[in-house]
Scaffold this active site. Structure first.
Site, short mmCIF file in Angstrom:
data_model
loop_
_atom_site.label_atom_id
_atom_site.label_comp_id
_atom_site.label_asym_id
_atom_site.label_seq_id
_atom_site.Cartn_x
_atom_site.Cartn_y
_atom_site.Cartn_z
N ASP A 29 51.11 42.13 36.44
CA ASP A 29 51.25 43.25 35.52
C ASP A 29 51.58 42.74 34.12
O ASP A 29 51.81 41.53 33.91
CB ASP A 29 52.32 44.23 36.01
CG ASP A 29 53.60 43.54 36.44
OD1 ASP A 29 54.11 42.69 35.68
OD2 ASP A 29 54.12 43.85 37.54
N ASP A 209 32.21 42.34 27.48
CA ASP A 209 31.65 42.18 28.82
C ASP A 209 30.14 42.43 28.81
O ASP A 209 29.66 43.35 28.13
CB ASP A 209 32.35 43.17 29.77
CG ASP A 209 31.99 42.96 31.21
OD1 ASP A 209 32.18 41.85 31.71
OD2 ASP A 209 31.53 43.94 31.85
N GLU A 266 30.22 37.75 26.13
CA GLU A 266 29.82 37.27 27.44
C GLU A 266 28.36 37.64 27.60
O GLU A 266 28.02 38.77 27.93
CB GLU A 266 30.64 37.92 28.55
CG GLU A 266 30.31 37.31 29.91
CD GLU A 266 30.37 38.29 31.08
OE1 GLU A 266 30.51 37.84 32.22
OE2 GLU A 266 30.25 39.51 30.86
#
Length: 541
Positions: A29, A209, A266
């Site tokens: 976390d 992404d 990416e």
């Protein structure tokens, strides 16, 4: 004027659910990351990149985002994100966050609105909703395959349209990750808002992404080839020229903010010249060099790929960004320990060839010094600095990667490189959590590789990375330049300023040149020679 930080930075990727658990629920976390930031300061990285922590049903490890403006309760809350950014900056560590623009979760409000709306509605226009083929639209619009396996189309129950035109929606990845339609202005404006929200929070940039997938060829023509995560992806759904308009728009937003905010792509684009188009002065700042990551342990292959990418990136004034590991590929220690060493794999299971991790670690350490000796920026993946191998014997019943399920249990997927970090050998869950809880089990060999077994231990992989990052800064390697040196068929050798970097790839031991002193080596040197599968940094005397 100082050079932009991203040109030669070393950035550390954190996969939040596997880094540090502060609550004992078995999942890492944001408070756990905050607690461990001094560790990263000691290691010597310049920045961190956080994989997604947004609200998500976690069907693909958070890459299925339901709300880009909030933190999933699994990881904390928005105040934890703010505290993390503040604390990192206090430690002189910059923060990049993951941006997932190709698709949302099917639980995102936009997609729920689309399902509740009729075909042809403005709500459906944000995604790729298309009528099917066949007499009753019972066939998908085309033959595209999902990267995770199976078809890339799912038909919806169009009760809103009285069942007359049950449409299909596109998902290049999981069925719960519908692709956005980037020709839609609402989508573009929505992501402008997302960018500004996190930039206003103080983030230093974004990792984007699947940056090469946002735009699809008009008409969505058939494409017969199978799609897989690490393949040389091509076809009408990848690397379309229209993506560049999107990144020029984003670059103009980042340029409004001070502090050299940056974008890293990416983009699995195999042609270095095509990849360099993403790095033109008004687009992305950097892009991962996946051709380097995907190299086999072969000297000529390294020389060729390094030369081509440096030339292509240099032509547009951009640095090259080197990477050996991330959350999608088999860890380098295990890749380099295979009979065909080095080339990336999506995952290894107990039925696959089992790597020799002793040989693999030797090669991975050598590859790390090769990478960190190159000019440009570099990314490290959590645990890489410990020499962690892939978990190749993870029980199938524990797998969570959607690839495992979408491929009908024929591809093990990426869980093996996402195992929780080992911090303390003698503690429950190796110090990952306070009570031993962990969302995936760590293999037995992780105990000897835990942080407390390596920090301050001469010759450990952690110390190798620590020394390499310190020397890389002191010697100016990231901001340097490359001049090739002939040192034998199996030796990758180059000068970067006054430093000579040599990597012996599968060759017999070779003599070290005279007139240099050893600054750092990946293994012990014997008798003035560079052993097989080893790297050395030499400084001209």
């Amino acid at each position: 004027m100082a050079a932009e930080w991203w040109r030669d930075a070393v950035i550390y990727q954190i996969y939040p659910r596997s880094f540090a658990d502060s609550t004992g629920d078995g999942y890492g976390d944001l408070p756990g990351i905050i607690e461990r930031l001094p560790y990263l300061r000691e290691l010597g990285v310049d920045a961190v990149w956080l994989s997604p922590f947004y609200t998500s049903p976690m069907s693909d490890g958070g890459y299925d985002v339901a709300d880009y403006f909030s933190v999933d309760p699994l990881f904390g809350d928005i105040t934890d994100a703010e505290r993390l950014i503040t604390r990192a900056h206090e430690l002189d560590i910059r923060v990049l966050v993951d941006l997932v623009p190709n698709h949302t979760s099917d639980e995102h409000k936009w997609f729920r609105q689309a399902l509740a709306s009729e075909p042809g509605s403005v709500e459906r226009a944000r995604y790729h909703f298309v009528d099917g083929l066949g007499e009753h639209g019972e066939l998908p619009p085309n033959n595209w395959k999902s990267v995770f396996g199976g078809p890339a189309w799912t038909r919806v129950d169009d009760s809103a349209g009285n069942g007359e035109r049950s449409q299909w929606y596109l998902h290049l990845f999981d069925v719960k990750q519908p692709d956005l339609n980037w020709s839609n202005n609402e989508v573009r404006e929505g992501f402008d808002e997302i960018l500004r929200f996190w930039l206003d929070k103080g983030v230093d940039g974004f990792r984007v992404d699947v940056a090469h997938a946002l735009v699809k060829e008009e008409g969505l023509p058939d494409w017969d080839e199978e799609q897989a995560m690490l393949d040389d992806l091509s076809g009408p759904m990848w690397d379309q020229d229209g993506v560049h308009d999107i990144y020029r728009r984003w670059r103009s937003i980042l340029d409004e903010y001070d502090g050299d905010r940056s974008l890293v792509a990416e983009a699995w684009v195999s042609d270095p010249e095509r990849l360099a188009l993403y790095l033109r002065p008004d687009e992305m700042h950097t892009a991962f060099n996946f051709q380097f990551l995907d190299s086999r342990w072969d000297a000529e292959e390294y020389r060729t790929k390094i030369s081509r990418t440096l030339a292509a990136d240099g032509a547009v004034g951009a640095p090259t960004t080197w990477v050996l590991n991330n959350h999608d590929v088999v860890r380098s220690v295990s890749r380099f320990g295979l009979s065909d060493p080095g080339s990336s794999h999506e995952g290894l299971g107990s039925e696959d060839e089992q790597p020799d991790n002793v040989v693999g670690l030797r090669r991975a350490r050598a590859a790390a010094l090769l990478m960190l000796g190159l000019p440009g920026s570099a990314y490290l993946y959590q645990g890489e600095e410990l020499g962690l191998p892939e978990h190749t014997t993870l029980p199938d019943e524990l797998r969570q990667d959607p690839t495992w399920f979408r491929s009908e249990f024929t591809r093990v997927g990426r869980d093996g490189c996402r195992i929780p970090m080992p911090w303390s050998a003698g503690e429950p869950a190796l110090g990952f959590s306070p009570n031993g809880a962990r969302w995936l089990p760590q293999p037995a060999e992780y105990a000897d590789l835990a942080v407390d077994q390596q920090v301050g231990v001469e010759g450990s992989t952690w110390e190798l990375y620590h020394d390499a990052l310190r020397l890389r800064g002191e010697l100016g390697l990231g901001a340097g330049s490359l001049d090739w040196v002939q040192a034998g068929e199996h030796v990758v050798a180059f000068d970067n300023g006054r430093v000579r970097v040599m990597t012996n790839v599968l060759g017999t031991p070779v003599p070290l040149p005279e007139g240099y002193s050893v600054a750092l080596s990946s293994t012990e040197l014997d008798g003035g020679t560079l052993p097989t599968d080893a790297s050395v940094w030499l400084v001209a005397e």
